[in-house]
Every structure is written in structure tokens, then in C-alpha cells.
Design an enzyme around this catalytic site. Structure first.
Site, PDB file in Angstrom:
ATOM      1  N   THR A  12       0.863  -1.188   0.000  1.00  0.00           N
ATOM      2  CA  THR A  12       0.000   0.000   0.000  1.00  0.00           C
ATOM      3  C   THR A  12       0.898   1.236   0.000  1.00  0.00           C
ATOM      4  O   THR A  12       1.942   1.260   0.651  1.00  0.00           O
ATOM      5  CB  THR A  12      -0.959   0.016   1.206  1.00  0.00           C
ATOM      6  OG1 THR A  12      -0.210   0.106   2.414  1.00  0.00           O
ATOM      7  CG2 THR A  12      -1.848  -1.224   1.226  1.00  0.00           C
ATOM      8  N   GLY A  13       0.491   2.253  -0.760  1.00  0.00           N
ATOM      9  CA  GLY A  13       1.329   3.448  -0.861  1.00  0.00           C
ATOM     10  C   GLY A  13       2.615   3.146  -1.593  1.00  0.00           C
ATOM     11  O   GLY A  13       3.706   3.396  -1.091  1.00  0.00           O
ATOM     12  N   GLY A  14       2.459   2.609  -2.808  1.00  0.00           N
ATOM     13  CA  GLY A  14       3.656   2.197  -3.568  1.00  0.00           C
ATOM     14  C   GLY A  14       4.018   3.126  -4.704  1.00  0.00           C
ATOM     15  O   GLY A  14       4.817   2.757  -5.571  1.00  0.00           O
ATOM     16  N   SER A  16       5.513   6.114  -4.505  1.00  0.00           N
ATOM     17  CA  SER A  16       6.740   6.902  -4.316  1.00  0.00           C
ATOM     18  C   SER A  16       7.503   6.401  -3.099  1.00  0.00           C
ATOM     19  O   SER A  16       7.054   5.484  -2.405  1.00  0.00           O
ATOM     20  CB  SER A  16       6.411   8.399  -4.173  1.00  0.00           C
ATOM     21  OG  SER A  16       5.733   8.636  -2.966  1.00  0.00           O
ATOM     22  N   GLY A  17       8.657   6.994  -2.881  1.00  0.00           N
ATOM     23  CA  GLY A  17       9.429   6.769  -1.651  1.00  0.00           C
ATOM     24  C   GLY A  17       9.695   5.313  -1.320  1.00  0.00           C
ATOM     25  O   GLY A  17      10.085   4.506  -2.168  1.00  0.00           O
ATOM     26  N   ILE A  18       9.439   4.991  -0.063  1.00  0.00           N
ATOM     27  CA  ILE A  18       9.772   3.666   0.481  1.00  0.00           C
ATOM     28  C   ILE A  18       8.975   2.562  -0.232  1.00  0.00           C
ATOM     29  O   ILE A  18       9.524   1.509  -0.589  1.00  0.00           O
ATOM     30  CB  ILE A  18       9.475   3.654   2.003  1.00  0.00           C
ATOM     31  CG1 ILE A  18      10.448   4.604   2.730  1.00  0.00           C
ATOM     32  CG2 ILE A  18       9.543   2.248   2.568  1.00  0.00           C
ATOM     33  CD1 ILE A  18      10.083   4.912   4.186  1.00  0.00           C
ATOM     34  N   GLY A  19       7.684   2.804  -0.444  1.00  0.00           N
ATOM     35  CA  GLY A  19       6.832   1.785  -1.070  1.00  0.00           C
ATOM     36  C   GLY A  19       7.293   1.461  -2.479  1.00  0.00           C
ATOM     37  O   GLY A  19       7.361   0.296  -2.875  1.00  0.00           O
ATOM     38  N   SER A 137       7.688   3.914  12.843  1.00  0.00           N
ATOM     39  CA  SER A 137       8.565   5.089  12.721  1.00  0.00           C
ATOM     40  C   SER A 137       9.299   5.259  14.040  1.00  0.00           C
ATOM     41  O   SER A 137       8.771   4.884  15.103  1.00  0.00           O
ATOM     42  CB  SER A 137       7.754   6.355  12.447  1.00  0.00           C
ATOM     43  OG  SER A 137       8.558   7.503  12.645  1.00  0.00           O
ATOM     44  N   TYR A 150       0.801  12.432  14.623  1.00  0.00           N
ATOM     45  CA  TYR A 150       1.495  11.419  13.817  1.00  0.00           C
ATOM     46  C   TYR A 150       2.139  10.368  14.733  1.00  0.00           C
ATOM     47  O   TYR A 150       2.010   9.163  14.498  1.00  0.00           O
ATOM     48  CB  TYR A 150       2.549  12.110  12.944  1.00  0.00           C
ATOM     49  CG  TYR A 150       3.394  11.184  12.111  1.00  0.00           C
ATOM     50  CD1 TYR A 150       2.843  10.440  11.070  1.00  0.00           C
ATOM     51  CD2 TYR A 150       4.767  11.051  12.357  1.00  0.00           C
ATOM     52  CE1 TYR A 150       3.629   9.593  10.295  1.00  0.00           C
ATOM     53  CE2 TYR A 150       5.565  10.220  11.581  1.00  0.00           C
ATOM     54  CZ  TYR A 150       4.985   9.485  10.550  1.00  0.00           C
ATOM     55  OH  TYR A 150       5.766   8.649   9.790  1.00  0.00           O
TER      56      TYR A 150
HETATM   57  N1  LIG Z   1      10.324   9.315   5.104  1.00  0.00           N
HETATM   58  C1  LIG Z   1      10.490   9.177   6.394  1.00  0.00           C
HETATM   59  O1  LIG Z   1      11.350   9.832   7.014  1.00  0.00           O
HETATM   60  C2  LIG Z   1       9.655   8.177   7.176  1.00  0.00           C
HETATM   61  C3  LIG Z   1      10.061   7.846   8.464  1.00  0.00           C
HETATM   62  C4  LIG Z   1       9.315   6.931   9.200  1.00  0.00           C
HETATM   63  C5  LIG Z   1       8.191   6.342   8.646  1.00  0.00           C
HETATM   64  N2  LIG Z   1       7.812   6.692   7.380  1.00  0.00           N
HETATM   65  C6  LIG Z   1       6.601   6.053   6.842  1.00  0.00           C
HETATM   66  O2  LIG Z   1       6.879   5.461   5.593  1.00  0.00           O
HETATM   67  C7  LIG Z   1       5.660   5.353   4.845  1.00  0.00           C
HETATM   68  C8  LIG Z   1       5.925   5.795   3.416  1.00  0.00           C
HETATM   69  O3  LIG Z   1       6.307   7.152   3.399  1.00  0.00           O
HETATM   70  P1  LIG Z   1       7.439   7.737   2.441  1.00  0.00           P
HETATM   71  O4  LIG Z   1       8.474   8.339   3.311  1.00  0.00           O
HETATM   72  O5  LIG Z   1       7.819   6.750   1.420  1.00  0.00           O
HETATM   73  O6  LIG Z   1       6.649   8.973   1.821  1.00  0.00           O
HETATM   74  P2  LIG Z   1       6.087   9.240   0.344  1.00  0.00           P
HETATM   75  O7  LIG Z   1       7.181   9.197  -0.648  1.00  0.00           O
HETATM   76  O8  LIG Z   1       5.279  10.484   0.497  1.00  0.00           O
HETATM   77  O9  LIG Z   1       5.130   7.990   0.056  1.00  0.00           O
HETATM   78  C9  LIG Z   1       3.881   7.845   0.666  1.00  0.00           C
HETATM   79  C10 LIG Z   1       3.075   6.847  -0.123  1.00  0.00           C
HETATM   80  O10 LIG Z   1       1.838   6.602   0.579  1.00  0.00           O
HETATM   81  C11 LIG Z   1       0.773   6.850  -0.318  1.00  0.00           C
HETATM   82  N3  LIG Z   1      -0.399   7.289   0.446  1.00  0.00           N
HETATM   83  C12 LIG Z   1      -0.524   8.344   1.280  1.00  0.00           C
HETATM   84  N4  LIG Z   1      -1.755   8.394   1.798  1.00  0.00           N
HETATM   85  C13 LIG Z   1      -2.427   7.336   1.262  1.00  0.00           C
HETATM   86  C14 LIG Z   1      -3.743   6.832   1.403  1.00  0.00           C
HETATM   87  N5  LIG Z   1      -4.653   7.442   2.175  1.00  0.00           N
HETATM   88  N6  LIG Z   1      -4.087   5.724   0.710  1.00  0.00           N
HETATM   89  C15 LIG Z   1      -3.191   5.096  -0.097  1.00  0.00           C
HETATM   90  N7  LIG Z   1      -1.940   5.530  -0.271  1.00  0.00           N
HETATM   91  C16 LIG Z   1      -1.569   6.632   0.402  1.00  0.00           C
HETATM   92  C17 LIG Z   1       1.295   7.872  -1.303  1.00  0.00           C
HETATM   93  O11 LIG Z   1       0.582   7.829  -2.520  1.00  0.00           O
HETATM   94  P3  LIG Z   1      -0.486   8.933  -2.981  1.00  0.00           P
HETATM   95  O12 LIG Z   1      -0.110  10.224  -2.321  1.00  0.00           O
HETATM   96  O13 LIG Z   1      -0.336   8.920  -4.462  1.00  0.00           O
HETATM   97  O14 LIG Z   1      -1.804   8.403  -2.522  1.00  0.00           O
HETATM   98  C18 LIG Z   1       2.704   7.350  -1.504  1.00  0.00           C
HETATM   99  O15 LIG Z   1       2.712   6.269  -2.412  1.00  0.00           O
HETATM  100  C19 LIG Z   1       4.622   6.168   5.605  1.00  0.00           C
HETATM  101  O16 LIG Z   1       3.794   5.303   6.366  1.00  0.00           O
HETATM  102  C20 LIG Z   1       5.463   7.018   6.542  1.00  0.00           C
HETATM  103  O17 LIG Z   1       4.771   7.404   7.690  1.00  0.00           O
HETATM  104  C21 LIG Z   1       8.520   7.590   6.614  1.00  0.00           C
END
Ligand SMILES: NC(=O)c1ccc[n+]([C@@H]2O[C@H](COP(=O)([O-])OP(=O)(O)OC[C@H]3O[C@@H](n4cnc5c(N)ncnc54)[C@H](OP(=O)(O)O)[C@@H]3O)[C@@H](O)[C@H]2O)c1
Length: 249
Positions: A12-14, A16-19, A137, A150
Site C-alpha cells: 500500500t502506498g507504492g 513513491s518513496g519507500i513503497g 517510525s 502522527y
Molecule cells: N520518510 C520518512 O522519514 C519516514 C520515516 C518513518 C516512517 N515513514 C513512513 O513510511 C511510509 C511511506 O512514506 P514515504 O516516506 O515513502 O513517503 P512518500 O514518498 O510520500 O510515500 C507515501 C506513499 O503513501 C501513499 N499514500 C498516502 N496516503 C495514502 C492513502 N490514504 N491511501 C493510499 N496511499 C496513500 C502515497 O501515494 P499517494 O499520495 O499517491 O496516494 C505514496 O505512495 C509512511 O507510512 C510514513 O509514515 C517515513
């Protein structure tokens, strides 16, 4: 050797970024991968980039009806899920006086309700030996000004990890989590902080990271693939911190 041949991975959430980085690595290791996101264009674009074993489904993780439809679509496409990475989410930051009901509801809906109902919807497609990986996180371990909602929501996800793992032991489904420190993704652009606030935040955060750098999405993906693999066959109910040492000292 490709480790995930014949495996179906749902992330889920694939988009961008980590996904997305995790989806790319599973594809490289032979898996069929389904990613989700909220927008048709980015979901289609990502599925195209993943190639013929990549698929995309538009589904908002904060909507139970979307998650039910997602399960139906995945069932008709692949019939099963071997690895579920519950990753969708974002962090909205605000000081205590500025937190409002919408902020609270949206964060808990995508992170907590989203985790519960993603697992509930997809579970019927998962058999013995399959894996669930949650994304928590380091905010569960450290107070970070502005991150109340958060952090509370991610702490609830951390709690779900323990209960899901206990409950699914009998079905022989392993449940684990990755706990990322600060990772270079779009995450920080979506927190509600302006550029200047983001720079200040990055400086404060880096002060707390012994390795003095942000992590990369690939570094989280590596841990997800490890947890989903046979190399982690006795790892259950735990979190791997991928944080440059941030919460260890
Ligand atoms: N980056 C960090 O420093 C960090 C640290 C700790 C944990 N995390 C966690 O890692 C996860 C991924 O984040 P990321 O850093 O890779 O950020 P990201 O690049 O912004 O990716 C977030 C992904 O989640 C999707 N998303 C957001 N809301 C959604 C929803 N309601 N339904 C379905 N998809 C949704 C986005 O797609 P769309 O916007 O296109 O829907 C996107 O694919 C998150 O759970 C975040 O809390 C990140």
C-alpha cells in the site's frame, strides 16, 4: 538467484518513496507486485515503471470500502498475497494549539484504521508461511515537537504489530515491522512545513542521528525484503530500526 519467484506482494502506498523502492526490489527478485495509491495517474505510471509483473490499484487506505474493493481486485488478479507491506501514509505536523479535528481524523484514518482494515481485508488471501510487514517510525520512541498526532498514530500501529503477531501465530503468518528514521522521500514536503521549517527540522533531526545522514528508501526496502524472506523465518512480532542509530543511544 531470485528469492521471490511465484510470490505475490501487495504494497500500500507504492507510488513513491519507500513503497516504490520496495516494489522495485521485489520485482528484481522475481515477485509479482501490486501497489496502491490514491491517484490513477501516479498508480498507472508506477505500474508501468515496474514492468510486466507490476500492477497498480487505486485505493485510499483510509477508506474501508476502497480496501474491500482492493481485496476483490487482488483476488481476481492473483488469487493470493504472500507478502503484505502496510506502508501507505504521511505525517502532518502541527504544534498543540494548531491541531484540529480534521488533522487528528485524517492521520488516524490513514495510519491506524488503514492498518487494521488493510490487514482485515487482505487476510483471507494470505496462507500459511505468508508475511505482513507494517511501517512504524522512530517517532514512537522519541518526542518530536509538532509530531503529536502522527507519533500517537504510529504508536498505535506499533501496538497493532504485537497483537496481529500474537493473533496470527496460529495461522503461521509472520508479522513484523520496519521502523524508519528520517528517510529521503517526499514525506517531508507533505508535513505542512514550509521550506525553511523543513530545513530547520532536518538540522534538528540530523543532530540526533549518529550516522549524520538521512536514510535512503532502498535501505528500508532491504529490511522489508529480509523480513519477508526465509532468512527471517524465526523473526516474528518485532520491529527493525533502520535509523542510523537515532533511537539506540
Ligand atoms: N520518510 C520518512 O522519514 C519516514 C520515516 C518513518 C516512517 N515513514 C513512513 O513510511 C511510509 C511511506 O512514506 P514515504 O516516506 O515513502 O513517503 P512518500 O514518498 O510520500 O510515500 C507515501 C506513499 O503513501 C501513499 N499514500 C498516502 N496516503 C495514502 C492513502 N490514504 N491511501 C493510499 N496511499 C496513500 C502515497 O501515494 P499517494 O499520495 O499517491 O496516494 C505514496 O505512495 C509512511 O507510512 C510514513 O509514515 C517515513
Amino acid at each position: 538467484m531470485e528469492k521471490f519467484n511465484d510470490k505475490v506482494v501487495l504494497i500500500t502506498g507504492g507510488t513513491s518513496g519507500i513503497g516504490k523502492a520496495t516494489a522495485q526490489q521485489f520485482i528484481e527478485q522475481g515477485a509479482t507486485v501490486i501497489i496502491t495509491g490514491r491517484h490513477q495517474d501516479t498508480v498507472d505510471q508506477t505500474a508501468r515503471e515496474l514492468g510486466e509483473r507490476g500492477h497498480g490499484v487505486v485505493a485510499d487506505s483510509s477508506s474501508i470500502s476502497d480496501l474491500k474493493k482492493l481485496a476483490e481486485t487482488v483476488k481476481s488478479k492473483t488469487g493470493k498475497v504472500d507478502v503484505l507491506f502496510v506502508n501507505a501514509g504521511y505525517g502532518k505536523f502541527a504544534p498543540i494549539p494548531e491541531i484540529d479535528e480534521e488533522h487528528y481524523s485524517q492521520q488516524f484514518d490513514v495510519l491506524v484504521k488503514g492498518s487494521i482494515f488493510t490487514v482485515q481485508s487482505i487476510l483471507p488471501l494470505m496462507g500459511e508461511g505468508s508475511n505482513i510487514i507494517l511501517n512504524t517510525s522512530v517517532v514512537t520512541e522519541q518526542g518530536m515537537p509538532g509530531a503529536s498526532v502522527y507519533s500517537a498514530a504510529k504508536s498505535a500501529v506499533q501496538s497493532l504489530l504485537k497483537t496481529f503477531a500474537a493473533e496470527l501465530s496460529e495461522q503461521k503468518i509472520r508479522v513484523n515491522a520496519v521502523s524508519p528514521g528520517p528517510i529521503e522521500t517526499d514525506f517531508f514536503n507533505k508535513t505542512g512545513m514550509n521550506d525553511e521549517e523543513q530545513e530547520g527540522f532536518a538540522e534538528t533531526v540530523l543532530d540526533k542521528v549518529p550516522m549524520k545522514r538521512f536514510g535512503k528508501s532502498k535501505e528500508i526496502a532491504d529490511a522489508v525484503l529480509f523480513l519477508a524472506s526465509e532468512n527471517a523465518s524465526y523473526i516474528h512480532g518485532t520491529e527493525i530500526y533502520i535509523d542510523g542509530g537515532m533511537v539506540q543511544f
